[in-house]
Design an enzyme around this catalytic site. Structure first.
Site, mmCIF file in Angstrom:
data_model
loop_
_atom_site.group_PDB
_atom_site.id
_atom_site.type_symbol
_atom_site.label_atom_id
_atom_site.label_comp_id
_atom_site.label_asym_id
_atom_site.label_seq_id
_atom_site.Cartn_x
_atom_site.Cartn_y
_atom_site.Cartn_z
ATOM 1 N N LYS A 99 3.006 9.327 5.044
ATOM 2 C CA LYS A 99 2.017 8.230 4.990
ATOM 3 C C LYS A 99 2.621 7.000 4.317
ATOM 4 O O LYS A 99 2.425 5.866 4.762
ATOM 5 C CB LYS A 99 0.776 8.666 4.208
ATOM 6 C CG LYS A 99 -0.105 9.640 4.938
ATOM 7 C CD LYS A 99 -1.339 9.947 4.097
ATOM 8 C CE LYS A 99 -2.226 10.972 4.773
ATOM 9 N NZ LYS A 99 -3.315 11.420 3.889
ATOM 10 N N LYS A 113 3.598 -10.636 9.070
ATOM 11 C CA LYS A 113 3.146 -11.311 10.294
ATOM 12 C C LYS A 113 2.144 -12.414 9.932
ATOM 13 O O LYS A 113 2.230 -13.543 10.416
ATOM 14 C CB LYS A 113 2.503 -10.273 11.219
ATOM 15 C CG LYS A 113 2.023 -10.834 12.537
ATOM 16 C CD LYS A 113 1.377 -9.723 13.359
ATOM 17 C CE LYS A 113 0.603 -10.348 14.527
ATOM 18 N NZ LYS A 113 -0.349 -9.401 15.097
ATOM 19 N N ARG A 114 1.189 -12.059 9.055
ATOM 20 C CA ARG A 114 0.148 -13.027 8.677
ATOM 21 C C ARG A 114 0.729 -14.201 7.899
ATOM 22 O O ARG A 114 0.365 -15.364 8.115
ATOM 23 C CB ARG A 114 -0.927 -12.312 7.839
ATOM 24 C CG ARG A 114 -2.061 -13.208 7.366
ATOM 25 C CD ARG A 114 -3.125 -12.421 6.608
ATOM 26 N NE ARG A 114 -2.590 -11.640 5.516
ATOM 27 C CZ ARG A 114 -2.263 -12.128 4.325
ATOM 28 N NH1 ARG A 114 -2.399 -13.405 4.063
ATOM 29 N NH2 ARG A 114 -1.781 -11.337 3.384
ATOM 30 N N TYR A 153 10.847 12.622 5.042
ATOM 31 C CA TYR A 153 11.559 11.407 4.610
ATOM 32 C C TYR A 153 12.384 10.833 5.759
ATOM 33 O O TYR A 153 12.271 9.656 6.096
ATOM 34 C CB TYR A 153 12.445 11.768 3.423
ATOM 35 C CG TYR A 153 13.202 10.623 2.794
ATOM 36 C CD1 TYR A 153 12.547 9.647 2.053
ATOM 37 C CD2 TYR A 153 14.590 10.532 2.908
ATOM 38 C CE1 TYR A 153 13.246 8.603 1.445
ATOM 39 C CE2 TYR A 153 15.298 9.510 2.308
ATOM 40 C CZ TYR A 153 14.627 8.549 1.568
ATOM 41 O OH TYR A 153 15.327 7.530 0.968
ATOM 42 N N THR A 183 22.926 5.804 -3.932
ATOM 43 C CA THR A 183 23.158 4.778 -4.942
ATOM 44 C C THR A 183 22.716 5.310 -6.306
ATOM 45 O O THR A 183 21.710 6.018 -6.399
ATOM 46 C CB THR A 183 22.388 3.494 -4.567
ATOM 47 O OG1 THR A 183 22.825 3.088 -3.267
ATOM 48 C CG2 THR A 183 22.640 2.377 -5.548
#
Ligand code: NAD
Ligand code: UDP
Length: 330
Positions: A99, A113-114, A153, A183
């Site tokens: 999710k 986008k907005r 994942y 990393t």
């Protein structure tokens, strides 16, 4: 394709997962450059202490929020890092991991986008799964088990890349995708269960070093400062959206890493062999030709130097002040 770095004009920048290991260093960098920085985090795998030092700054703001839910902010750039990253963290609640990857991507892409913002996805070498091509170039499509314990994942990040490309093609959202290879550095969660934090924690206490499998599997370790340099470059480079591999191409077996940590900490720890977790990739090394060509970027911190700094940080912290986010760190 032509590309040029954009100047350092002050921008409103959102960093999701900004209280995490990489996110907190990125926030620090951007605040230092004078940008107006918004850090969004639900603190699942991090602690507020990572950004305490930034809280008093007039150009830093911290918002507790879960990226699976929409949020309305007005920004020019978005670094999207919110996602559990350590295997023990993302496997703790795999459904939530999917999710977070998928709905989190949809929410930041909708915002981009907005607002007409540029948005960078922190993707991962895990999109290559257990790679059959070595080293891994961006053109390789990977070898991922879709139903295994790492899939939440790996597949989550693959769908996120798909969403980034589809928002780009369909809605002309200005995207950037970086595929980050292992990393490490100061401010990793000491109980994240990742190999560098486990080995340093164990070595400093003269406890057994937990080697999974034969220890012959390889990884290539990038120091966090090199990583932060690369993603800021990627965000501010014109005409190149990626995906691009970011990592240090020096490849080590996990056994070599254990020996180096023992040597640098002057530890009396012994090696303890434990079963290899399922689907653990056998070899991993980035082909970073594209990052060199398009970003003019090259990692400069050798493993030994980065480990010394990381060990010094582990020696300086009070482990009791860190709450293990999940029980999966031993
Ligand atoms: P980290 O766990 O320290 O940081 C992740 C941050 O995201 C944490 O602060 C966590 O609390 C936050 N977060 C998790 N779920 C969230 C949600 N639903 N809503 C809001 N915030 C949420 O890990 P990191 O190493 O700093 O990784 C940062 C990003 O880089 C991740 O997206 C990760 O997948 C990616 N990455 C890291 C590495 C690495 O080796 N460090 C490698 C490949 C990719
Ligand atoms: N590993 C290990 N001992 C540990 C933790 C990890 O031998 O205590 C191994 C793990 O099996 C993998 C490698 O180290 O082969 C890197 O693991 P990590 O969890 O850091 O990240 P990954 O690259 O697998 O996502």
């Amino acid at each position: 394709m032509s590309h040029k770095a954009v100047g350092s004009k002050t921008k409103r920048i959102l960093v999701t997962g900004g209280a995490g290991f990489l996110g907190s260093h990125l926030c620090e960098r951007l605040v230092g450059q004078g940008h107006d920085v918004l850090c969004v985090d639900n603190f699942f795998t991090s602690q507020k202490t990572n950004v305490f030092h930034l809280l008093g700054k007039p150009n830093f703001e911290l918002i507790r929020h879960d990226v699976t839910l929409p949020i309305y902010l007005e920004v020019d750039q978005i670094y999207h890092l919110a996602c559990p990253a350590a295997p023990g963290h993302y496997q703790y609640n795999p459904i939530k991991t999917v999710k977070t990857s998928v709905m989190g991507a949809i929410n930041v892409l909708g915002m981009a986008k907005r607002c007409g913002a540029r948005v960078l996805q922190a993707s991962t070498s895990e999109v290559y799964g257990d790679p059959q091509v070595h080293p891994q170039p961006e053109s390789y499509w990977g070898n991922v088990n879709p139903i295994g314990v790492r899939s939440c994942y790996d597949e989550g990040k693959r769908v996120a890349e798909t969403l980034f490309m589809d928002y780009h093609r369909m809605n002309h959202v200005d995207v950037r995708i970086v595929r980050i290879f292992n990393t490490y550095g100061p401010r990793m969660h000491p109980y994240d269960g990742r190999v560098v934090s486990n080995f340093i924690r164990q070595a400093l206490r003269d406890e057994p070093i937990t080697l999974f499998g034969t220890g012959e599997q390889t990884r290539s370790f990038c120091y966090r400062d090199d990583l932060v340099d690369s993603i800021v470059r990627m965000m501010n480079t014109e005409g190149f959206i990626g995906p691009v591999n970011i990592g240090n191409p020096d490849e080590f077996t996990i056994r070599e890493l254990a020996d180096l940590v023992i040597q640098l900490t002057e530890s009396r720890s012994e090696l303890k062999y434990l079963p290899l977790p399922p689907d653990d990739p056998t070899r991993r090394r980035p082909d970073i030709s594209l990052a060199r060509e398009k970003l003019g970027w090259n990692p400069t911190t050798p493993l030994e130097e980065g480990l010394k700094k990381t060990i010094a940080w582990f020696q300086s912290i009070d482990l009791d002040s860190y709450i293990p986010p999940t029980p999966n760190y031993k």
